[in-house]
Design an enzyme around this catalytic site. Structure first.
Site, PDB file in Angstrom:
ATOM      1  CG  ASP A  56      42.185  24.441  30.996  1.00 12.24           C
ATOM      2  OD1 ASP A  56      43.067  25.527  30.920  1.00 12.24           O
ATOM      3  OD2 ASP A  56      41.991  23.958  32.139  1.00 12.24           O
ATOM      4  CB  CYS A 102      29.721  44.194  34.781  1.00 13.91           C
ATOM      5  SG  CYS A 102      30.307  42.400  34.304  1.00 13.91           S
ATOM      6  CB  CYS A 139      26.023  43.872  39.253  1.00 12.14           C
ATOM      7  SG  CYS A 139      26.061  42.277  39.870  1.00 12.14           S
ATOM      8  CB  CYS A 195      31.066  37.825  40.765  1.00 15.63           C
ATOM      9  SG  CYS A 195      31.822  39.324  40.048  1.00 15.63           S
ATOM     10  CB  CYS A 208      35.169  36.096  46.183  1.00 15.36           C
ATOM     11  SG  CYS A 208      36.741  35.299  46.257  1.00 15.36           S
ATOM     12  CB  CYS A 266      41.600  31.607  43.587  1.00 13.93           C
ATOM     13  SG  CYS A 266      40.167  30.712  42.911  1.00 13.93           S
TER      14      CYS A 266
END
Length: 215
Positions: free
Chosen positions: A129, A183, A186, A189, A193, A209
């Site tokens: 990162d 996935c 589904c 997630c 949020c 976010c």
């Protein structure tokens, strides 16, 4: 490669796989450009200024022949959603409750890369990162997991709890098979949020976010 995998485990990584620069196709670059064109990167101007280098690992280092993708599990011991039932309590992201993952992961990467350089007579570069390298598509290509509808990497063994690190090298290593999307229908997630940061499956608007807003 077997020696490399053993060294990765000894360095604290829970999973390690290999891919090649050619595993990243034009679709990855296209998705990045669409993300930037829509302004979903918010104030992160550096994402736009480094887009060309970010678009493909060979733009970062043309001599790259293999990419070792490594994952370190940081899953909590208790249910991370449980504190949400206490609205007067502040909740700290699980990754921020640990030591700085950049330092922890980079230390392990340097150990593994050092072994590869010494025993494989190869040049190496390590990333965690800290450079315009798209670790999640590379992780998918290497078989660590797949990018879920929340755009993070999902492992069938470790869920979404992997810190990712990468070693680019001039060594020729046998590549592992890519992971496929599991996935299905589904959308948990996306539903959990609180700021609706996902305008559509597999799309993130950073401007909504919480991580972006609080950092």
């Amino acid at each position: 490669k077997q020696r490399l995998m053993a060294e990765a485990r000894a360095a604290g990584f829970d999973v390690a796989r290999v891919t090649t620069p050619s595993a990243i196709d034009a679709l990855v670059s296209q998705r990045l450009q669409e993300f930037l064109d829509d302004g979903r990167h918010g104030d992160m101007a550096w994402m736009a200024t480094t887009a060309e280098r970010r678009s493909h690992p060979l733009k970062m280092w043309p001599e790259t022949r293999s990419i070792v993708m490594l994952g370190m599990n940081y899953a909590p011991q208790s249910d991370p959603l449980a504190p949400l039932s206490q609205p007067l309590r502040g909740v700290i992201s699980c990754y921020a409750q640990c030591k700085d993952y950049h330092d922890v992961v980079k230390s392990g990467l340097k150990r593994v890369a050092g072994m590869l350089a010494a025993e494989g007579a190869a040049e190496v570069k390590v990333f965690v990162d800290t450079a315009p390298l798209m670790e999640k598509p590379l992780g998918e290509a290497a078989g660590l997991g797949w990018q879920g509808k929340h755009t993070n990497l999902v492992s069938r063994e470790f869920g979404s709890w992997l810190f990712l690190g990468a070693i680019l090298t001039t060594a020729e290593l046998e590549a592992d098979a890519a992971e496929v999307d599991h996935c299905g229908s589904c959308q948990r997630c996306m539903e959990v949020c609180p700021t609706a940061a996902f305008p559509a499956p597999y799309q993130l608007d950073a401007r909504r976010c919480i991580a972006y807003l609080t950092i």
